[in-house]
Design a protein around this motif. Sequence first.
Motif, PDB file in Angstrom:
ATOM      1  N   GLU A 257       9.442  -6.309  -9.127  1.00 29.95           N
ATOM      2  CA  GLU A 257       9.544  -4.610  -8.590  1.00 29.95           C
ATOM      3  C   GLU A 257       9.694  -3.672  -7.609  1.00 29.95           C
ATOM      4  N   SER A 260      12.353  -1.997 -10.104  1.00 32.24           N
ATOM      5  CA  SER A 260      11.495  -1.456 -11.069  1.00 32.24           C
ATOM      6  C   SER A 260      11.159   0.288 -10.048  1.00 32.24           C
ATOM      7  N   ARG A 261      10.992  -0.124  -8.678  1.00 26.63           N
ATOM      8  CA  ARG A 261      10.828   1.050  -8.007  1.00 26.63           C
ATOM      9  C   ARG A 261      11.931   1.793  -7.401  1.00 26.63           C
ATOM     10  N   HIS A 306       4.541   2.410  -8.328  1.00 27.33           N
ATOM     11  CA  HIS A 306       5.143   1.474  -7.806  1.00 27.33           C
ATOM     12  C   HIS A 306       4.812   1.122  -6.970  1.00 27.33           C
ATOM     13  N   GLU A 310       4.823  -2.723  -6.190  1.00 30.91           N
ATOM     14  CA  GLU A 310       5.738  -3.797  -5.482  1.00 30.91           C
ATOM     15  C   GLU A 310       4.807  -4.492  -3.781  1.00 30.91           C
TER      16      GLU A 310
END
Length: 536
Positions: A257, A260-261, A306, A310
């Motif tokens: 996560e 991805s952020r 995001h 997270e």
Amino acid sequence: MSIQSAIVLDRLTFAFPGDEPVLDGLTASFAAGRTGLIGANGTGKTTLFRLIAGELTPTSGTLTVAGNAEVGYLPQNLTLRTDAQVADLLGIRPILDALDALEAGDADPAHFDAIGDRWDAGERALARLSAVVGTLGEPGDLRRRVARLSGGETILTALVGLELARTPVVLLDEPTNNLDAAARDRLYALVDGWRGTLLIASHDLDLLERLDATAELRYGALTVYGGPYSAYAEALAVEQEAARQAVRTAEQRVKAEHRSRMEAQTRQARSTRQGRAARDKGDVKVVLDFRQNRAEKSQADDRAMHAAREAAARAGLADAEARVRDDDRLTLTLPDPQVGSGRRLAELRGTDRSVVIAGPERVGLVGPNGVGKTTLLRALVAGEPSHLPADAVALTDRIGYLPQRLDGLRADRTPLQELTARAPHVPDRELRNALASFSLPGPLATRPIGALSGGERFRVALAALLLAEPANQLLVLDEPTNNLDLDTVEALVGALDAYRGGLLVVSHDRAFLRRLGLTRVLELDADGGLTDRDAA
């Protein structure tokens, strides 16, 4: 088939006046049968027993004993009731007093009411005492004071009383503390044949292994496991492996996560740069503004999504980590005591033989209560004659002694000050790190010893022995596991495993002795004789 609950706790809370709750909202139940209660010192086991026994009243919530059954309670301090008689322990003193009064010619009807149909209570009690305790069984013994009994005689006598009275629910708080091997075996036999509900708080693994269930009181929650302690340990190991796997999975999710952020932020930054480039080329402003507003809203939504994902992943990791136990396991680097294999450290002189402890030997000293084991250790440490048939002589001046009572610690000192006194040439930072390895980190290292818990004070005493400079060449420990919870016993075993000097241990805790890897076991008898026993 459902198992009947003998004791039910519903949102049970208890706090002593002016203090934080010892138990807070505890909901659980104990089944009929024999259950071992375990938990770290200070978690509230004794308080829970006193609540069940009716000695304390819940602050809130309810506690129910099935059928409002009578509860028998044997506290840890039972042996301190020195003015009580054997008849008190057996619960028949009112009957004996009434019988004595009738024999003296006092025909008060109250005496007949006290006796009821139990005219033979004394004879029945003596017969059972003779069978269970062995050292009691004469009529005059019923009036003996507890002060004249050994710890084993006291505990076993009280148990016989509860057994004869057929008390439906019985609570035993650390019943094997200070009992010698013979008394423990007799207590084990009573437990094996016990009828009714029996709840035992103990760290004695041999005793816990004989029970039907194991209940753990931890962080205010009570969890009951079916089976003896070994079944609990096996279930806990499976549970903890699953918890550790959950942590590894959660860590991977957090990384994914987070990555991805970061990738989304990179895309957003690239899009922003492209918008600026288009503006610089002179594209129509109204169109660019529309696109920018739409992009900014989309980016804000994307960032929020995001960030939430997270944050959820990190919360999941925190939950997973909370299920993994961080119980203390000592991994130590200790000073080298420089004890070669031929270095003579101590001599134990029995009436029939003398035994020399040499090199990094690990010796257990056992024997019945009252034969002088503690006196022998004090003679070894203090260098004074024992005034017993047996004696002990130190052959090194570097001996660390851990008595049954931790009376060598100054309550006004902090753990750091205590270690500084024992190892004055070791830098402060090293001592702090050493204390942290004994689970005595920063705040605890500088707190007065008198304000520490029993387990923490024990760790201070152990650290002072093991970290002294110059290093002790021989450690002498007298019943070190008395009143220790299982986690602290585990820490003690780990610490001694790291020690490379000689070791002399007096203990009735056979499970503990087995874990020390003893090289020999010596048995001291009442005549001062020393006998080698199989270390296994």
